[in-house]
Motif scaffolding. Structure first.
Motif, PDB file in Angstrom:
ATOM      1  N   ASP A 176      31.501  32.840  44.143  1.00  0.00           N
ATOM      2  CA  ASP A 176      31.995  32.080  42.913  1.00  0.00           C
ATOM      3  C   ASP A 176      33.179  32.752  42.584  1.00  0.00           C
ATOM      4  N   VAL A 177      33.520  34.072  42.706  1.00  0.00           N
ATOM      5  CA  VAL A 177      34.774  34.565  42.371  1.00  0.00           C
ATOM      6  C   VAL A 177      35.886  33.931  43.144  1.00  0.00           C
ATOM      7  N   TYR A 178      35.704  33.849  44.594  1.00  0.00           N
ATOM      8  CA  TYR A 178      36.676  33.213  45.198  1.00  0.00           C
ATOM      9  C   TYR A 178      36.923  31.520  45.172  1.00  0.00           C
ATOM     10  N   LEU A 179      35.968  31.048  44.805  1.00  0.00           N
ATOM     11  CA  LEU A 179      35.995  29.489  44.443  1.00  0.00           C
ATOM     12  C   LEU A 179      36.632  29.522  43.252  1.00  0.00           C
ATOM     13  N   GLU A 180      36.478  30.291  42.358  1.00  0.00           N
ATOM     14  CA  GLU A 180      37.458  30.248  41.186  1.00  0.00           C
ATOM     15  C   GLU A 180      38.941  30.592  41.205  1.00  0.00           C
ATOM     16  N   ARG A 181      39.154  31.414  42.229  1.00  0.00           N
ATOM     17  CA  ARG A 181      40.335  31.631  42.683  1.00  0.00           C
ATOM     18  C   ARG A 181      41.168  30.517  43.346  1.00  0.00           C
ATOM     19  N   LEU A 182      40.454  29.948  44.227  1.00  0.00           N
ATOM     20  CA  LEU A 182      40.846  28.724  45.026  1.00  0.00           C
ATOM     21  C   LEU A 182      41.095  27.385  44.610  1.00  0.00           C
ATOM     22  N   ALA A 183      40.113  27.234  43.302  1.00  0.00           N
ATOM     23  CA  ALA A 183      40.150  25.942  42.351  1.00  0.00           C
ATOM     24  C   ALA A 183      41.215  25.906  41.203  1.00  0.00           C
ATOM     25  N   ARG A 184      42.076  27.054  41.201  1.00  0.00           N
ATOM     26  CA  ARG A 184      42.881  26.940  40.176  1.00  0.00           C
ATOM     27  C   ARG A 184      44.116  25.950  40.485  1.00  0.00           C
ATOM     28  N   PRO A 185      44.494  25.352  39.475  1.00  0.00           N
ATOM     29  CA  PRO A 185      45.255  24.323  39.782  1.00  0.00           C
ATOM     30  C   PRO A 185      46.635  24.734  40.490  1.00  0.00           C
ATOM     31  N   GLY A 186      47.150  25.823  40.161  1.00  0.00           N
ATOM     32  CA  GLY A 186      48.201  26.332  40.891  1.00  0.00           C
ATOM     33  C   GLY A 186      48.332  26.481  42.424  1.00  0.00           C
ATOM     34  N   THR A 187      47.256  26.694  43.006  1.00  0.00           N
ATOM     35  CA  THR A 187      46.882  26.868  44.431  1.00  0.00           C
ATOM     36  C   THR A 187      47.330  25.549  45.109  1.00  0.00           C
ATOM     37  N   GLY A 188      47.115  24.334  44.732  1.00  0.00           N
ATOM     38  CA  GLY A 188      47.388  23.110  45.414  1.00  0.00           C
ATOM     39  C   GLY A 188      46.345  22.673  46.440  1.00  0.00           C
ATOM     40  N   ILE A 189      45.316  23.364  46.243  1.00  0.00           N
ATOM     41  CA  ILE A 189      44.098  23.363  47.357  1.00  0.00           C
ATOM     42  C   ILE A 189      43.369  21.956  47.119  1.00  0.00           C
ATOM     43  N   ASP A 190      43.406  21.106  48.364  1.00  0.00           N
ATOM     44  CA  ASP A 190      42.645  19.798  48.564  1.00  0.00           C
ATOM     45  C   ASP A 190      41.148  19.998  48.891  1.00  0.00           C
ATOM     46  N   VAL A 191      40.773  20.945  49.548  1.00  0.00           N
ATOM     47  CA  VAL A 191      39.678  21.033  50.036  1.00  0.00           C
ATOM     48  C   VAL A 191      39.293  22.628  50.370  1.00  0.00           C
ATOM     49  N   VAL A 192      37.882  23.083  49.835  1.00  0.00           N
ATOM     50  CA  VAL A 192      37.424  24.440  50.560  1.00  0.00           C
ATOM     51  C   VAL A 192      36.587  24.310  51.614  1.00  0.00           C
ATOM     52  N   VAL A 193      36.678  24.978  52.508  1.00  0.00           N
ATOM     53  CA  VAL A 193      35.703  25.241  53.693  1.00  0.00           C
ATOM     54  C   VAL A 193      35.205  26.512  53.713  1.00  0.00           C
ATOM     55  N   ILE A 194      33.819  26.653  53.689  1.00  0.00           N
ATOM     56  CA  ILE A 194      33.266  27.895  53.688  1.00  0.00           C
ATOM     57  C   ILE A 194      32.612  28.015  55.266  1.00  0.00           C
ATOM     58  N   GLU A 195      33.204  28.799  55.789  1.00  0.00           N
ATOM     59  CA  GLU A 195      32.657  29.162  57.234  1.00  0.00           C
ATOM     60  C   GLU A 195      31.613  30.301  57.086  1.00  0.00           C
ATOM     61  N   ALA A 196      30.066  29.956  57.179  1.00  0.00           N
ATOM     62  CA  ALA A 196      29.276  30.893  57.092  1.00  0.00           C
ATOM     63  C   ALA A 196      29.100  31.767  58.260  1.00  0.00           C
ATOM     64  N   SER A 197      28.579  33.020  58.039  1.00  0.00           N
ATOM     65  CA  SER A 197      28.009  33.872  59.118  1.00  0.00           C
ATOM     66  C   SER A 197      27.068  33.010  60.082  1.00  0.00           C
ATOM     67  N   GLY A 198      27.190  33.499  61.264  1.00  0.00           N
ATOM     68  CA  GLY A 198      26.249  32.899  62.427  1.00  0.00           C
ATOM     69  C   GLY A 198      24.798  33.375  61.954  1.00  0.00           C
TER      70      GLY A 198
END
Length: 364
Positions: free
Chosen positions: A82-104
């Motif tokens: 959740d901490v990293y989702l908060e960071r990536l979703a900030r408007p200033g990042t300009g992110i369009d999509v987040v992909v979480i690559e899970a551990s195997g």
């Protein structure tokens, strides 16, 4: 029945699969073929990550790094999601999509639950993508019988390494029997069209520049991977693994009929995106629709001042009957001049209340 539009929400896609299935290869492919979209990648297993873009942008450490193609990658423990989702979703990042690559060895159900339980208003669940190794599928099921449960949870299944499987059609058929209406897409070298997972659109900041995507526009010229003999045929094209339906209507849709359509959407229909005009049922707003697997969300927003009032939808899936789906959507049209009092209730169930803490996880 006016609603104020909520914040722009970024889809969060969970990319799962057992060790060796090809998750990182698929993620690398998305980074190379982002089509101008900015991807935020959260890597759950940073000890084993090998991102092709490192050769261009430098080594990836255990903190946020900005790559040359506008992607952000974070090495993260699942407990810090959740901490990293908060960071990536900030408007200033300009992110369009987040992909979480899970551990195997991660439990995809837990990661999906964490995304759905996030109280961040700037993100929305984008689906669970499960990657399987076609060549080792039987052995993987023997070692990890829980893969059957993972496949039943998936919204999209990528059957990877089909070129190495002795009987690829048998594996594809078997995987389809283990899913719960999920779209099943064949792939080699993790090559799936990013449009399946998210909207690819050009980035204004790259106008007049040679972008990272330009360097990799022609895979046969740039790929260091072994040549796929099937890539020269139509079946090797990225778009061959899925079908799409485009639907437009100047006549408004009846909300009850549309919800009936959504309740019964067929096996293999993975994504629905676009805008719906409900006419007299809500003359003020159009409704942006976002559906992935069984997950569904509507977003009311005012009509653009300088645009025609149209319903415009795109449906994406594998093995879907485009003609039948188009006909069913046509059957949702209604030119009735008056709205009944309760017509929008079914739709409003899937409009998130901005005062709610948790997003609605259930779909129709």
């Amino acid at each position: 029945m006016a609603h104020s539009p909520g914040p722009q929400q970024i889809p969060v896609v969970v990319l799962a699969g057992f060790l060796g299935s090809g998750k990182t290869t698929l993620l690398n492919h998305l980074l190379h073929r982002s089509g101008g979209s900015r991807i935020g990648a959260i890597v759950n297993d940073f000890g084993a990550i090998e991102i092709d873009a490192m050769a261009v942008a430098g080594a990836l450490g255990d903190s946020t790094v900005s790559l040359g193609n506008g992607c952000l990658c974070c090495a993260v423990d699942a407990g810090e999601l959740d901490v990293y989702l908060e960071r990536l979703a900030r408007p200033g990042t300009g992110i369009d999509v987040v992909v979480i690559e899970a551990s195997g060895l991660a439990e995809p159900q837990e990661l999906v639950r964490m995304v759905l339980a996030s109280d961040h208003q700037g993100i929305v669940y984008g689906g669970l993508v499960e990657v399987v190794d076609a060549a080792e599928f039987d052995d993987t099921r023997a070692r990890h019988p829980e893969i059957d449960r993972h496949l039943a949870l998936a919204d999209l299944v990528v059957v990877n390494k089909l070129d190495r499987a002795p009987d690829p059609e048998r594996v594809l058929g078997l995987v389809r029997t283990l899913t719960d209406r999920a779209a099943v897409v064949p792939a080699t070298h993790g090559r799936v069209d990013p449009e399946l997972l998210f909207d690819c659109r050009p980035s204004e900041e790259r106008i007049g520049q040679l972008s990272f995507d330009d360097l990799h526009r022609y895979p046969d010229a740039q790929d260091a991977e072994p040549h796929d003999p099937g890539a020269d045929a139509h079946g090797g094209h990225l778009h061959a693994g899925y079908d799409s339906v485009s639907f437009a209507s100047e006549v408004p849709l009846d909300p009850r009929l549309l919800m009936r359509f959504l309740d019964s959407r067929p096996e293999g229909l993975y994504r629905i995106k676009g805008y719906v005009d409900f006419g007299p049922h809500d003359p003020v707003n159009r409704y942006a629709v976002h559906a992935v697997g069984p997950f569904l969300r509507f977003y009311p927003e005012p009509w653009p001042a300088d645009g025609a009032r149209l319903t415009q939808l795109v449906l994406i899936g594998a093995g879907i009957d485009a003609a039948v789906l188009g006909k069913e959507l046509e059957g949702c049209r209604s030119d009735a001049p008056h709205a009944d009092e309760h017509g929008m209730w079914g739709v409003l169930r899937f409009v998130q209340d901005p005062e709610e803490d948790l997003p609605e996880a259930a779909g129709p």
